[in-house]
Design a protein around this motif. Structure first.
Motif, PDB file in Angstrom:
ATOM      1  N   PRO A   1      -0.088  15.849   5.004  1.00  0.00           N
ATOM      2  CA  PRO A   1       1.238  15.884   5.665  1.00  0.00           C
ATOM      3  C   PRO A   1       1.153  15.426   7.110  1.00  0.00           C
ATOM      4  CG  PRO A   1       0.908  17.849   4.339  1.00  0.00           C
ATOM      5  CD  PRO A   1      -0.373  17.112   4.310  1.00  0.00           C
ATOM      6  N   ALA A   2       2.271  14.855   7.586  1.00  0.00           N
ATOM      7  CA  ALA A   2       2.296  14.240   8.928  1.00  0.00           C
ATOM      8  C   ALA A   2       1.986  15.254  10.016  1.00  0.00           C
ATOM      9  CB  ALA A   2       3.649  13.595   9.159  1.00  0.00           C
ATOM     10  N   LYS A   3       2.513  16.480   9.882  1.00  0.00           N
ATOM     11  CA  LYS A   3       2.306  17.463  10.952  1.00  0.00           C
ATOM     12  C   LYS A   3       0.830  17.810  11.115  1.00  0.00           C
ATOM     13  CE  LYS A   3       3.373  21.354   7.871  1.00  0.00           C
ATOM     14  NZ  LYS A   3       4.182  22.587   7.713  1.00  0.00           N
ATOM     15  N   TYR A   4       0.086  17.755  10.016  1.00  0.00           N
ATOM     16  CA  TYR A   4      -1.349  18.036  10.100  1.00  0.00           C
ATOM     17  C   TYR A   4      -2.128  16.784  10.480  1.00  0.00           C
ATOM     18  CZ  TYR A   4      -0.079  22.303   7.603  1.00  0.00           C
ATOM     19  OH  TYR A   4       0.497  23.499   7.230  1.00  0.00           O
ATOM     20  N   ARG A   5      -1.585  15.597  10.122  1.00  0.00           N
ATOM     21  CA  ARG A   5      -2.296  14.363  10.424  1.00  0.00           C
ATOM     22  C   ARG A   5      -2.409  14.157  11.932  1.00  0.00           C
ATOM     23  NH1 ARG A   5       1.049  10.326   8.622  1.00  0.00           N
ATOM     24  NH2 ARG A   5       0.887  11.303   6.558  1.00  0.00           N
ATOM     25  N   ILE A   6      -1.332  14.461  12.663  1.00  0.00           N
ATOM     26  CA  ILE A   6      -1.365  14.310  14.123  1.00  0.00           C
ATOM     27  C   ILE A   6      -2.401  15.243  14.729  1.00  0.00           C
ATOM     28  CG2 ILE A   6      -0.008  14.579  16.226  1.00  0.00           C
ATOM     29  CD1 ILE A   6       2.462  13.879  14.562  1.00  0.00           C
ATOM     30  N   ARG A   7      -2.466  16.457  14.173  1.00  0.00           N
ATOM     31  CA  ARG A   7      -3.419  17.437  14.694  1.00  0.00           C
ATOM     32  C   ARG A   7      -4.871  17.020  14.408  1.00  0.00           C
ATOM     33  NH1 ARG A   7      -3.599  23.663  12.428  1.00  0.00           N
ATOM     34  NH2 ARG A   7      -5.641  24.232  13.329  1.00  0.00           N
ATOM     35  N   VAL A   8      -5.067  16.421  13.272  1.00  0.00           N
ATOM     36  CA  VAL A   8      -6.420  15.996  12.912  1.00  0.00           C
ATOM     37  C   VAL A   8      -6.854  14.793  13.727  1.00  0.00           C
ATOM     38  CG1 VAL A   8      -7.774  14.975  11.041  1.00  0.00           C
ATOM     39  CG2 VAL A   8      -6.337  16.961  10.593  1.00  0.00           C
ATOM     40  N   GLU A   9      -5.946  13.838  13.892  1.00  0.00           N
ATOM     41  CA  GLU A   9      -6.302  12.621  14.621  1.00  0.00           C
ATOM     42  C   GLU A   9      -6.571  12.900  16.091  1.00  0.00           C
ATOM     43  OE1 GLU A   9      -3.093  10.042  13.869  1.00  0.00           O
ATOM     44  OE2 GLU A   9      -3.848   9.354  11.914  1.00  0.00           O
ATOM     45  N   GLY A  10      -5.988  13.968  16.628  1.00  0.00           N
ATOM     46  CA  GLY A  10      -6.194  14.273  18.036  1.00  0.00           C
ATOM     47  C   GLY A  10      -7.421  15.088  18.308  1.00  0.00           C
ATOM     48  N   SER A  11      -8.196  15.429  17.273  1.00  0.00           N
ATOM     49  CA  SER A  11      -9.391  16.258  17.475  1.00  0.00           C
ATOM     50  C   SER A  11     -10.627  15.485  17.060  1.00  0.00           C
ATOM     51  CB  SER A  11      -9.264  17.543  16.654  1.00  0.00           C
ATOM     52  OG  SER A  11     -10.470  18.283  16.726  1.00  0.00           O
ATOM     53  N   ARG A  12     -11.625  15.575  17.907  1.00  0.00           N
ATOM     54  CA  ARG A  12     -12.875  14.884  17.567  1.00  0.00           C
ATOM     55  C   ARG A  12     -13.766  15.719  16.646  1.00  0.00           C
ATOM     56  NH1 ARG A  12     -16.987  15.517  22.665  1.00  0.00           N
ATOM     57  NH2 ARG A  12     -16.609  17.731  23.121  1.00  0.00           N
ATOM     58  N   TRP A  13     -13.390  16.987  16.363  1.00  0.00           N
ATOM     59  CA  TRP A  13     -14.208  17.845  15.525  1.00  0.00           C
ATOM     60  C   TRP A  13     -13.852  17.740  14.041  1.00  0.00           C
ATOM     61  CZ3 TRP A  13     -18.028  19.271  18.393  1.00  0.00           C
ATOM     62  CH2 TRP A  13     -17.841  19.534  19.747  1.00  0.00           C
ATOM     63  N   GLN A  14     -12.710  17.107  13.782  1.00  0.00           N
ATOM     64  CA  GLN A  14     -12.268  17.022  12.390  1.00  0.00           C
ATOM     65  C   GLN A  14     -12.908  15.816  11.697  1.00  0.00           C
ATOM     66  OE1 GLN A  14     -10.259  19.490  10.981  1.00  0.00           O
ATOM     67  NE2 GLN A  14     -10.770  20.440  12.956  1.00  0.00           N
ATOM     68  N   ARG A  15     -13.416  16.031  10.477  1.00  0.00           N
ATOM     69  CA  ARG A  15     -14.113  14.984   9.743  1.00  0.00           C
ATOM     70  C   ARG A  15     -13.356  14.679   8.448  1.00  0.00           C
ATOM     71  NH1 ARG A  15     -16.097  14.930  13.964  1.00  0.00           N
ATOM     72  NH2 ARG A  15     -18.304  15.162  14.551  1.00  0.00           N
ATOM     73  N   ASP A  16     -13.238  13.410   8.161  1.00  0.00           N
ATOM     74  CA  ASP A  16     -12.545  12.971   6.948  1.00  0.00           C
ATOM     75  C   ASP A  16     -13.559  12.804   5.824  1.00  0.00           C
ATOM     76  OD1 ASP A  16     -10.574  12.178   5.259  1.00  0.00           O
ATOM     77  OD2 ASP A  16     -10.528  10.104   5.955  1.00  0.00           O
ATOM     78  N   TRP A  17     -14.095  13.942   5.348  1.00  0.00           N
ATOM     79  CA  TRP A  17     -15.117  13.916   4.307  1.00  0.00           C
ATOM     80  C   TRP A  17     -14.483  13.831   2.923  1.00  0.00           C
ATOM     81  CZ3 TRP A  17     -17.099  18.801   7.080  1.00  0.00           C
ATOM     82  CH2 TRP A  17     -17.931  18.431   8.139  1.00  0.00           C
ATOM     83  N   LYS A  18     -15.244  13.252   1.994  1.00  0.00           N
ATOM     84  CA  LYS A  18     -14.839  13.307   0.600  1.00  0.00           C
ATOM     85  C   LYS A  18     -15.139  14.693   0.038  1.00  0.00           C
ATOM     86  CE  LYS A  18     -15.900   8.402  -0.191  1.00  0.00           C
ATOM     87  NZ  LYS A  18     -16.719   7.449  -0.971  1.00  0.00           N
ATOM     88  N   VAL A  19     -14.494  15.027  -1.077  1.00  0.00           N
ATOM     89  CA  VAL A  19     -14.722  16.332  -1.693  1.00  0.00           C
ATOM     90  C   VAL A  19     -16.188  16.495  -2.094  1.00  0.00           C
ATOM     91  CG1 VAL A  19     -14.162  17.795  -3.677  1.00  0.00           C
ATOM     92  CG2 VAL A  19     -12.353  16.555  -2.503  1.00  0.00           C
ATOM     93  N   SER A  20     -16.776  15.444  -2.671  1.00  0.00           N
ATOM     94  CA  SER A  20     -18.187  15.522  -3.072  1.00  0.00           C
ATOM     95  C   SER A  20     -19.093  15.718  -1.872  1.00  0.00           C
ATOM     96  CB  SER A  20     -18.595  14.258  -3.834  1.00  0.00           C
ATOM     97  OG  SER A  20     -17.833  14.111  -5.004  1.00  0.00           O
ATOM     98  N   GLU A  21     -18.735  15.112  -0.766  1.00  0.00           N
ATOM     99  CA  GLU A  21     -19.542  15.277   0.444  1.00  0.00           C
ATOM    100  C   GLU A  21     -19.439  16.695   0.982  1.00  0.00           C
ATOM    101  OE1 GLU A  21     -20.233  12.974   4.718  1.00  0.00           O
ATOM    102  OE2 GLU A  21     -18.617  12.374   3.367  1.00  0.00           O
ATOM    103  N   VAL A  22     -18.264  17.281   0.884  1.00  0.00           N
ATOM    104  CA  VAL A  22     -18.090  18.671   1.329  1.00  0.00           C
ATOM    105  C   VAL A  22     -18.966  19.598   0.499  1.00  0.00           C
ATOM    106  CG1 VAL A  22     -16.435  20.567   1.521  1.00  0.00           C
ATOM    107  CG2 VAL A  22     -15.755  18.261   2.154  1.00  0.00           C
TER     108      VAL A  22
END
Length: 825
Positions: free
Chosen positions: A76-97
């Motif tokens: 969702p957009a409201k969470y996407r803005i929050r994620v893009e503004g943080s350097r601690w958030q990682r866009d991992w795949k489920v298998s990688e998690v």
């Protein structure tokens, strides 16, 4: 179309007889199964895709199935803005998690790592995450992830997630936790579906809690959820794994009546229920019905059939099924379980060579033996006291990368115990403890038996105390083993003490325990105590068996109480206990000792007519009966009859027949038997060797006699002194003085006890051959060995020294005689 047995199917009726055409049921009806509908294709982000990576520096290629999940761009957009503004958030795949979670060593790091995952804001990632982490089988990781997931704001309870968690708890036998999840999902207003109930029933089936499984089935029906074939299979499996085969058949019948046709899995579960309930004949009847209904078995079916055949001791049929599986056109190739069952079958029937052949065949087929296979081969070697082979397999087990378990150590311990090596058995027992394998009751009993068989009763009792200190209570096997050891050690007081110890510990003697105690009293000559214990056995309503009566009959027979021994036969007949081969042999012995050859022959013929075919012990007893009456012709004919019936004679049978032949002055036939022993590679015992040498003496066949003596040399330490003296006398009488002296030296080297009688035989033959100087030398050997020569021995050789004018020897002999006279005064 699926062919299914009807409710009147004889396989569902344990009292039915598939061999009786009149009792055969009506033809089973055909049940049309619903056609399978194609499941919808998952979206691309939920699919498993093969990913190939190549490391050219290391020369490695990696292929893995990965699940991408919903990425950062799709949350969702409201969470996407929050994620893009943080350097601690990682866009991992489920298998990688999942990989990162499994690499974590501290549980407190799980939540912090998951909070760095951008995909947590997508609700659709949660079922994928639970699916992938439960597939790994790591229960603790899955529990922590699921707990974290329920605390997320965008979490929504779903049936599939709870079903996966319930199945995972079932795999780890966490039944209470699986049941707790079932109630928890309802608190989250997540209504259980058919898959939920199936998973929960399956969980209780694994734990053999069939009543709980039945209650869950009733809840499922009350919830108006129709049970599927999987539901019924799980429920039948729950009853079958608990050994309740009757309930399993009842459910199978209800399944058919409700229009849900059984499949091959159902039939296999029913077969397994019969197997777990020890209803092996019913399992085979059910299998025959499956073949009549053209239901093709799979490997699981045939493995159960082989197991049941082995339990029924139908080894030939089990091997036939195994060979049919090995044929080229067979659809069911043998697996590790099949080979292990056949290996066990050969072990039970005593064909140890075939056990190793099956093991090697399995390796040749490219199958990797598991720990059960190795333990089966270890147990086979242990049962035949083959400790060298058992140790070799134990080492091979460890070299294959498997860790020996308690069964492995116990089998090796038992192999040493049966090989009369109690010290080595103790070493294996201590090794088991050092390797963090806690000995069980079977391990302790095997060590007690190892010491008891070797006559080390004190050490055996100490093991019993050690067993109690370790928190393991002795059972009737422990007591029976100690009682048998007391009989071997002639410890009357110990027998009474062990019986008192069993009573104080609340251990009730069963038939085997009473047999051990009665046999021990018999072996030490306490016949009155043995008889009182037998009467106590009858008063305690413990039914005696054929072993009990064999111990009593043979014990009284050895004591010369022949009439008393035959009284037990009447009691045995009153109790309608069938006579065993051992009892028949004891009765033949009892009658023959009383000179009642006609009665002995009557018992032998009665044994044949009853279908209890004589074995080598029975034939030997009958040959001995003919020997007492010196009827060598009947003994010879009986020996020929034994060979004609395919029964291999043992050394005792040969020596018994040789004895009666020598008494009847038939030395040629004795040598004929000796040649037969050599051809059949039957070991030569001391009695047979003595009879052969006696025959050679009659025929003056010195060459054969010398060969026999040479054959006996490796076992001189185990031969009785009387037979050794006879051998020396035979050689001396035939003028083979040098061979006699060589044999005497070998007797000394074998640490055999050389008595005054042995020296007397040696001196007598030396003097007869004129070897008086050697005679004097042997007298000196006697003194060195601590055996004082008699005055008569010196007086015999004095005349020979006078005749040869050997003054120095005359003086020496006279001095020895003077010393003896002074000692007498």
């Amino acid at each position: 179309m699926a062919t299914t047995p009807s409710s009147a199917n004889p396989s569902l009726n344990p009292n039915s007889n598939p061999q009786n055409p009149a009792a055969s049921p009506p033809k089973p009806r055909l049940i049309r199964l619903p056609s399978k509908t194609k499941s919808p294709q998952p979206p691309p982000w939920a699919e498993k895709k093969l990913v190939v990576s190549v490391d050219y520096d290391k020369g490695q290629r990696r292929v893995a199935a990965e699940v991408a999940g919903v990425g950062k761009d799709q949350i969702p957009a409201k969470y996407r803005i929050r994620v893009e503004g943080s350097r601690w958030q990682r866009d991992w795949k489920v298998s990688e998690v999942v990989e990162r979670i499994l690499r974590l060593k501290h549980w407190e790091d799980v939540e912090s790592m998951l909070n760095c995952w951008a995909g947590r804001f997508a609700r659709r990632n949660f079922p994928l995450l639970i699916r992938e982490i439960t597939n790994t089988g790591s229960l603790e990781h899955a529990v922590h992830v699921f707990r974290w997931m329920k605390n997320q704001k965008n979490y929504c309870a779903r049936n599939d997630m709870y079903n996966m968690m319930i199945r995972l708890h079932a795999r780890h036998n966490r039944i209470d936790q699986a049941r707790g999840l079932f109630f928890e999902m309802q608190k989250w207003r997540c209504k259980p579906d058919a898959e939920t109930y199936n998973s929960l029933i399956h969980a209780h089936a694994r734990a053999s809690q069939w009543r709980w499984a039945m209650n869950i089935m009733e809840d499922m029906l009350r919830a108006a959820i129709p049970p599927s074939r999987t539901t019924y299979n799980n429920l039948i499996n729950a009853c079958g794994s608990a050994g309740n085969w009757k309930k399993a058949l009842e459910i199978c019948k209800n399944m058919t009546e409700n229009g849900v046709g059984p499949d091959l899995v159902t039939h296999n579960i029913v077969l397994s229920a019969f197997k777990n309930g020890a209803q092996y004949s019913k399992a085979l009847s059910y299998f025959e019905l499956m073949k009549e209904e053209k239901i093709s078995p799979d490997i699981f079916t045939l493995n159960i059939v082989i197991h049941c055949l082995v339990k029924l001791r139908q080894f030939g049929k089990a091997v036939d099924v195994f060979n049919s599986m090995k044929e080229k056109r067979s659809e069911c190739r043998p697996d590790v379980v099949t080979y292990t069952s056949i290996l066990h079958a050969y072990s039970v029937c005593g064909q140890i060579e075939n056990c190793k052949a099956v093991f090697d065949m399995m390796l040749a087929e490219g199958l990797k033996p598991n720990i059960v296979t190795y333990n089966a081969l270890l147990g086979a070697y242990a049962s035949h006291a083959m400790h060298v082979e058992a140790l070799s397999i134990f080492k091979l087990l460890k070299q294959s990368g498997l860790q020996p378990d308690v069964v492995s150590y116990t089998s090796l311990l038992n192999a040493y115990g049966r090989s009369a090596k109690p010290e080595k058995a103790r070493e294996i027992f201590d090794m088991m403890k050092r390797n963090s394998r806690k000995p069980n009751r079977v391990s302790y009993n095997a060590l007690i038996d190892a010491y008891g068989s070797a006559g080390m009763l004190t050490e055996a009792v100490e093991v019993l105390r050690e067993m109690e200190r370790d928190g393991i209570q002795p059972d009737i096997v422990s007591i029976s083993t100690l009682l048998a050891a007391c009989g071997r050690c002639d410890q009357i007081v110990k027998i009474d003490g062990i019986l008192s110890a069993a009573k104080s510990r609340g251990i009730q003697l069963n038939t085997v325990g009473y047999n051990s105690a009665i046999g021990s009293y018999m072996s030490v000559g306490e016949y009155d105590k043995a008889l009182r214990l037998y009467r106590s056995m009858r008063e305690s309503n413990v039914k005696p068996d054929s072993v009990t009566f064999n111990v009593l009959i043979s014990g009284y027979c050895k004591a010369g109480k022949y009439s008393e021994s035959l009284k037990f036969l009447d009691e045995m007949m009153d109790l309608q206990i069938p006579l065993s081969k051992e009892v028949y042999s004891s009765l033949i012995c009892s009658y023959s000792k009383q000179g009642q050859l006609t009665e002995a022959e009557s018992i032998f013929n009665c044994m044949r007519e009853s279908g209890c075919y004589p074995d080598v012990v029975t034939y030997t007893a009958m040959i001995h009966a003919y020997s007492l009456t010196e009827n060598w012709k009947r003994a010879w004919d009986l020996f020929q009859d034994m060979e004609g019936n395919g029964i291999q004679p043992d050394p005792i049978a040969f020596s018994s027949l040789m004895e009666v032949l020598n008494r009847a002055c038939q030395p040629e036939k004795v040598l004929q038997l000796a040649e037969l022993m050599r051809e059949k590679h039957i070991p030569l015992n001391s009695s047979a060797a003595y009879e052969i040498i006696s025959s050679c003496s009659m025929l003056r066949d010195w060459k054969t006699a010398s060969q026999v003596i040479e054959h006996m040399e490796p076992s001189l330490s185990s031969i009785s002194v009387g037979i050794l003296n006879q051998l020396l006398h035979f050689l001396g009488k035939t003028g083979k003085i040098e061979i006699m002296m060589k044999l005497f030296f070998k007797i000394l080297a074998s640490c055999s006890n050389v008595s005054r009688a042995t020296y007397s035989v040696l001196l007598k033959n030396l003097l007869a051959a004129g070897k008086w100087r050697k005679y004097i030398e042997v007298l000196q050997w006697m003194e060195d060995a601590g055996i004082q020569p008699s005055m008569y021995m010196y007086r015999n050789v004095l005349s020979y020294a006078w005749k040869d004018n050997s003054t120095e020897y005359v003086v020496l002999i006279q001095e020895k005689m003077s010393t003896l006279r002074e000692n007498i005064r």
